[in-house]
Design a protein around this motif. Structure first.
Motif, PDB file in Angstrom:
ATOM      1  N   GLY A  20       0.799  -1.214   0.000  1.00 29.34           N
ATOM      2  CA  GLY A  20       0.000   0.000   0.000  1.00 29.34           C
ATOM      3  C   GLY A  20       0.834   1.267   0.000  1.00 29.34           C
ATOM      4  N   LYS A  21       0.146   2.378  -0.254  1.00 29.50           N
ATOM      5  CA  LYS A  21       0.783   3.687  -0.350  1.00 29.50           C
ATOM      6  C   LYS A  21       1.559   4.053   0.918  1.00 29.50           C
ATOM      7  N   GLU A  22       0.970   3.827   2.088  1.00 25.32           N
ATOM      8  CA  GLU A  22       1.649   4.189   3.340  1.00 25.32           C
ATOM      9  C   GLU A  22       2.918   3.370   3.551  1.00 25.32           C
ATOM     10  N   LEU A  23       2.856   2.078   3.223  1.00 27.97           N
ATOM     11  CA  LEU A  23       4.043   1.241   3.364  1.00 27.97           C
ATOM     12  C   LEU A  23       5.126   1.669   2.383  1.00 27.97           C
ATOM     13  N   LEU A  24       4.740   1.947   1.146  1.00 29.34           N
ATOM     14  CA  LEU A  24       5.734   2.388   0.162  1.00 29.34           C
ATOM     15  C   LEU A  24       6.403   3.690   0.593  1.00 29.34           C
ATOM     16  N   GLU A  25       5.621   4.616   1.128  1.00 25.60           N
ATOM     17  CA  GLU A  25       6.185   5.879   1.608  1.00 25.60           C
ATOM     18  C   GLU A  25       7.116   5.639   2.802  1.00 25.60           C
ATOM     19  N   ALA A  26       6.717   4.770   3.704  1.00 20.67           N
ATOM     20  CA  ALA A  26       7.570   4.455   4.860  1.00 20.67           C
ATOM     21  C   ALA A  26       8.866   3.793   4.412  1.00 20.67           C
ATOM     22  N   LEU A  27       8.794   2.929   3.417  1.00 20.19           N
ATOM     23  CA  LEU A  27       9.998   2.278   2.891  1.00 20.19           C
ATOM     24  C   LEU A  27      10.925   3.308   2.255  1.00 20.19           C
ATOM     25  N   ARG A  28      10.370   4.217   1.458  1.00 20.32           N
ATOM     26  CA  ARG A  28      11.187   5.264   0.829  1.00 20.32           C
ATOM     27  C   ARG A  28      11.872   6.129   1.893  1.00 20.32           C
ATOM     28  N   SER A  29      11.105   6.560   2.862  1.00 21.99           N
ATOM     29  CA  SER A  29      11.624   7.415   3.918  1.00 21.99           C
ATOM     30  C   SER A  29      12.707   6.694   4.729  1.00 21.99           C
ATOM     31  N   PHE A  30      12.442   5.442   5.065  1.00 22.06           N
ATOM     32  CA  PHE A  30      13.405   4.666   5.832  1.00 22.06           C
ATOM     33  C   PHE A  30      14.698   4.498   5.047  1.00 22.06           C
ATOM     34  N   ALA A  31      14.576   4.166   3.762  1.00 20.50           N
ATOM     35  CA  ALA A  31      15.767   3.966   2.928  1.00 20.50           C
ATOM     36  C   ALA A  31      16.621   5.228   2.881  1.00 20.50           C
ATOM     37  N   GLU A  32      15.986   6.384   2.835  1.00 17.79           N
ATOM     38  CA  GLU A  32      16.712   7.643   2.799  1.00 17.79           C
ATOM     39  C   GLU A  32      17.493   7.864   4.103  1.00 17.79           C
ATOM     40  N   VAL A  33      16.845   7.645   5.222  1.00 20.07           N
ATOM     41  CA  VAL A  33      17.505   7.821   6.516  1.00 20.07           C
ATOM     42  C   VAL A  33      18.626   6.784   6.675  1.00 20.07           C
ATOM     43  N   GLY A  72       7.646   0.166  11.017  1.00 20.39           N
ATOM     44  CA  GLY A  72       7.024  -0.929  11.766  1.00 20.39           C
ATOM     45  C   GLY A  72       5.510  -0.830  11.750  1.00 20.39           C
ATOM     46  N   THR A  73       4.995   0.363  11.965  1.00 19.22           N
ATOM     47  CA  THR A  73       3.545   0.578  11.930  1.00 19.22           C
ATOM     48  C   THR A  73       2.993   0.316  10.534  1.00 19.22           C
ATOM     49  N   ALA A  74       3.700   0.803   9.525  1.00 20.20           N
ATOM     50  CA  ALA A  74       3.242   0.601   8.144  1.00 20.20           C
ATOM     51  C   ALA A  74       3.229  -0.880   7.772  1.00 20.20           C
ATOM     52  N   LEU A  75       4.219  -1.628   8.220  1.00 23.30           N
ATOM     53  CA  LEU A  75       4.236  -3.075   7.969  1.00 23.30           C
ATOM     54  C   LEU A  75       3.054  -3.757   8.656  1.00 23.30           C
ATOM     55  N   ASP A  76       2.812  -3.381   9.905  1.00 23.97           N
ATOM     56  CA  ASP A  76       1.747  -4.008  10.698  1.00 23.97           C
ATOM     57  C   ASP A  76       0.353  -3.733  10.159  1.00 23.97           C
ATOM     58  N   THR A  77       0.185  -2.610   9.471  1.00 27.97           N
ATOM     59  CA  THR A  77      -1.157  -2.212   9.042  1.00 27.97           C
ATOM     60  C   THR A  77      -1.364  -2.268   7.535  1.00 27.97           C
ATOM     61  N   ASP A  78      -0.363  -2.696   6.793  1.00 26.19           N
ATOM     62  CA  ASP A  78      -0.491  -2.724   5.333  1.00 26.19           C
ATOM     63  C   ASP A  78      -1.562  -3.729   4.901  1.00 26.19           C
ATOM     64  N   PRO A  79      -2.528  -3.311   4.098  1.00 25.85           N
ATOM     65  CA  PRO A  79      -3.608  -4.207   3.673  1.00 25.85           C
ATOM     66  C   PRO A  79      -3.113  -5.462   2.944  1.00 25.85           C
TER      67      PRO A  79
END
Length: 128
Positions: A4-17, A53-60
């Motif tokens: 989902g969109k939220e997980l993809l955004e969290a992955l992008r953000s995490f990868a950057e950090v 972690g939250t995005a993984l737990d809630t991804d549809p």
């Protein structure tokens, strides 16, 4: 593959950090300014771990595929735990005093990171 969109955004953000902290850790010499930058990057990483972690737990997609969810959260948890251990063992001041040994010690985090990102690419189709 369905992330989902939220997980993809969290992955992008995490990868950057994560890229930022890896670059800081690769510097051959560490001064006080660098140590301060590492402290700040570590704070960002902790927040990025929480968001991901939250995005993984809630991804549809993942909640609809419990086996994938279990595998992904297991790899993510191992990565997160190893990172926490490394940060506890290597405060920024210690990194400053022995950057070469820090890079050796950080290899276990690198290994867990690689395993997690390989799963992400294989199961979610996301490349960092």
């Amino acid at each position: 593959m369905g992330a989902g969109k939220e997980l993809l955004e969290a992955l992008r953000s995490f990868a950057e950090v994560e890229r930022k902290i890896v670059l800081l850790g690769e510097r051959p010499e560490v001064d006080n300014a660098h140590a301060s930058a590492m402290v700040n990057a570590r704070r960002e990483l902790v927040m990025a771990f929480a968001k991901l972690g939250t995005a993984l737990d809630t991804d549809p997609h993942l909640t609809a595929h419990p086996d994938k969810m279990t595998q992904g959260t297991r790899l993510f948890s191992a990565f997160r735990a190893q990172n926490a251990i490394n940060q506890a063992d290597w405060p920024a001041i210690r990194v400053r005093d022995d950057p070469a040994q820090y890079r050796v010690a950080a290899q276990s985090v690198v290994d867990r990171s690689r395993a997690f990102w390989q799963w992400v690419e294989r199961e979610l189709g996301f490349r960092r």
